[in-house]
Design an enzyme around this catalytic site. Sequence first.
Site, PDB file in Angstrom:
ATOM      1  N   SER A   1      33.905  27.519  32.135  1.00 54.25           N
ATOM      2  CA  SER A   1      35.359  27.561  31.949  1.00 54.25           C
ATOM      3  C   SER A   1      35.793  26.367  31.103  1.00 54.25           C
ATOM      4  O   SER A   1      35.146  25.312  31.132  1.00 54.25           O
ATOM      5  CB  SER A   1      36.046  27.493  33.309  1.00 54.25           C
TER       6      SER A   1
ATOM      7  N   TYR B   1      37.166  23.753  41.755  1.00 57.93           N
ATOM      8  CA  TYR B   1      36.809  24.691  40.682  1.00 57.93           C
ATOM      9  C   TYR B   1      36.458  23.917  39.410  1.00 57.93           C
ATOM     10  O   TYR B   1      35.405  24.159  38.794  1.00 57.93           O
ATOM     11  CB  TYR B   1      37.982  25.635  40.428  1.00 57.93           C
TER      12      TYR B   1
HETATM   13  N1  NAP Z   1      40.158  34.407  34.672  1.00 58.69           N
HETATM   14  C1  NAP Z   1      40.133  33.232  34.058  1.00 58.69           C
HETATM   15  O1  NAP Z   1      41.181  32.690  33.645  1.00 58.69           O
HETATM   16  C2  NAP Z   1      38.828  32.542  33.811  1.00 58.69           C
HETATM   17  C3  NAP Z   1      38.805  31.481  32.898  1.00 58.69           C
HETATM   18  C4  NAP Z   1      37.610  30.814  32.682  1.00 58.69           C
HETATM   19  C5  NAP Z   1      36.468  31.214  33.348  1.00 58.69           C
HETATM   20  N2  NAP Z   1      36.519  32.258  34.225  1.00 58.69           N
HETATM   21  C6  NAP Z   1      35.289  32.624  34.928  1.00 58.69           C
HETATM   22  O2  NAP Z   1      34.998  33.981  34.679  1.00 58.69           O
HETATM   23  C7  NAP Z   1      34.180  34.471  35.749  1.00 58.69           C
HETATM   24  C8  NAP Z   1      34.708  35.796  36.197  1.00 58.69           C
HETATM   25  O3  NAP Z   1      35.959  35.598  36.829  1.00 58.69           O
HETATM   26  P1  NAP Z   1      37.186  36.605  36.652  1.00 58.69           P
HETATM   27  O4  NAP Z   1      38.224  35.915  35.864  1.00 58.69           O
HETATM   28  O5  NAP Z   1      36.697  37.935  36.206  1.00 58.69           O
HETATM   29  O6  NAP Z   1      37.708  36.623  38.146  1.00 58.69           O
HETATM   30  P2  NAP Z   1      37.866  37.826  39.179  1.00 58.69           P
HETATM   31  O7  NAP Z   1      38.604  38.942  38.558  1.00 58.69           O
HETATM   32  O8  NAP Z   1      38.419  37.195  40.421  1.00 58.69           O
HETATM   33  O9  NAP Z   1      36.359  38.252  39.417  1.00 58.69           O
HETATM   34  C9  NAP Z   1      35.478  37.386  40.091  1.00 58.69           C
HETATM   35  C10 NAP Z   1      34.254  38.185  40.452  1.00 58.69           C
HETATM   36  O10 NAP Z   1      33.372  37.332  41.168  1.00 58.69           O
HETATM   37  C11 NAP Z   1      32.869  38.061  42.266  1.00 58.69           C
HETATM   38  N3  NAP Z   1      32.511  37.174  43.346  1.00 58.69           N
HETATM   39  C12 NAP Z   1      33.250  36.187  43.912  1.00 58.69           C
HETATM   40  N4  NAP Z   1      32.552  35.578  44.890  1.00 58.69           N
HETATM   41  C13 NAP Z   1      31.342  36.174  44.928  1.00 58.69           C
HETATM   42  C14 NAP Z   1      30.160  35.981  45.711  1.00 58.69           C
HETATM   43  N5  NAP Z   1      30.086  35.013  46.624  1.00 58.69           N
HETATM   44  N6  NAP Z   1      29.104  36.794  45.474  1.00 58.69           N
HETATM   45  C15 NAP Z   1      29.155  37.746  44.531  1.00 58.69           C
HETATM   46  N7  NAP Z   1      30.235  37.983  43.767  1.00 58.69           N
HETATM   47  C16 NAP Z   1      31.311  37.201  43.958  1.00 58.69           C
HETATM   48  C17 NAP Z   1      34.030  38.969  42.668  1.00 58.69           C
HETATM   49  O11 NAP Z   1      33.507  40.067  43.382  1.00 58.69           O
HETATM   50  P3  NAP Z   1      34.438  40.799  44.498  1.00 58.69           P
HETATM   51  O12 NAP Z   1      35.583  41.386  43.759  1.00 58.69           O
HETATM   52  O13 NAP Z   1      33.497  41.781  45.079  1.00 58.69           O
HETATM   53  O14 NAP Z   1      34.857  39.709  45.421  1.00 58.69           O
HETATM   54  C18 NAP Z   1      34.572  39.393  41.321  1.00 58.69           C
HETATM   55  O15 NAP Z   1      33.890  40.510  40.807  1.00 58.69           O
HETATM   56  C19 NAP Z   1      34.211  33.393  36.838  1.00 58.69           C
HETATM   57  O16 NAP Z   1      33.025  32.637  36.781  1.00 58.69           O
HETATM   58  C20 NAP Z   1      35.385  32.519  36.437  1.00 58.69           C
HETATM   59  O17 NAP Z   1      35.275  31.216  36.900  1.00 58.69           O
HETATM   60  C21 NAP Z   1      37.673  32.928  34.458  1.00 58.69           C
END
Ligand code: NAP
Length: 179
Positions: free
Chosen positions: A65, A78
Amino acid sequence: MAWALREHPNLNVLINNAGIQRRIDLRAGEEALTGGDAEISTNLTAVLLPVLQSRPAAAVVNVGSGLGIVPVAAIPVYSATKAALHAYTRCLRHQLRGTSVRVFDVLPPAVDTELDQGARAARGETARTVSPEAVAEAFWQAWCRDQPVVAVGMVKVLLCMSRLAPDFIFTKLNSLVKL
Ligand SMILES: NC(=O)c1ccc[n+]([C@@H]2O[C@H](COP(=O)([O-])OP(=O)(O)OC[C@H]3O[C@@H](n4cnc5c(N)ncnc54)[C@H](OP(=O)(O)O)[C@@H]3O)[C@@H](O)[C@H]2O)c1
């Protein structure tokens, strides 16, 4: 990992994408940190290197991130896990140099997903997000160019400013996010 190898015996690309983000007021004491372990284990220690080295061509893709480059105080654990993941990914790439395993460090800006939606809406961040498709496209372009660090959108600015004027960019970013 056992499940993944059983279901996909030819697996050669591992994308560590799972992540949790929590707003934590550290001034509220120990209780505020309850659940912090899950954030650490999911964002950082869950990153595993499987038997990819035996594959003729393989890759590990760690989704970090921009907050791992410039932390946001309202999201302390985080930010710390993503900074640690950034360092870990660099070390992993160095250890695996000369092998068949490529190591990518994907650094998205705020993305329009389910991540910490409630707190993000409260901070009024929804307007500044990019789409998940834009992140995937940026990653794919980097993959094709064999470019290991994938700074997406605003994160290019964060990377540059974190080297040129780290205090300025920290203060600026944190002025945009309500503590
Ligand atoms: N959204 C942003 O602004 C942003 C920015 C920078 C980086 N990121 C990174 O992008 C990645 C994806 O996040 P996202 O934005 O797509 O968020 P999201 O929509 O909340 O998705 C997060 C995913 O992680 C899974 N997850 C959480 N805890 C878990 C565990 N203990 N074991 C297995 N799966 C788990 C969730 O599965 P369930 O739904 O089954 O819980 C969900 O599919 C993350 O690493 C996040 O830090 C996001």
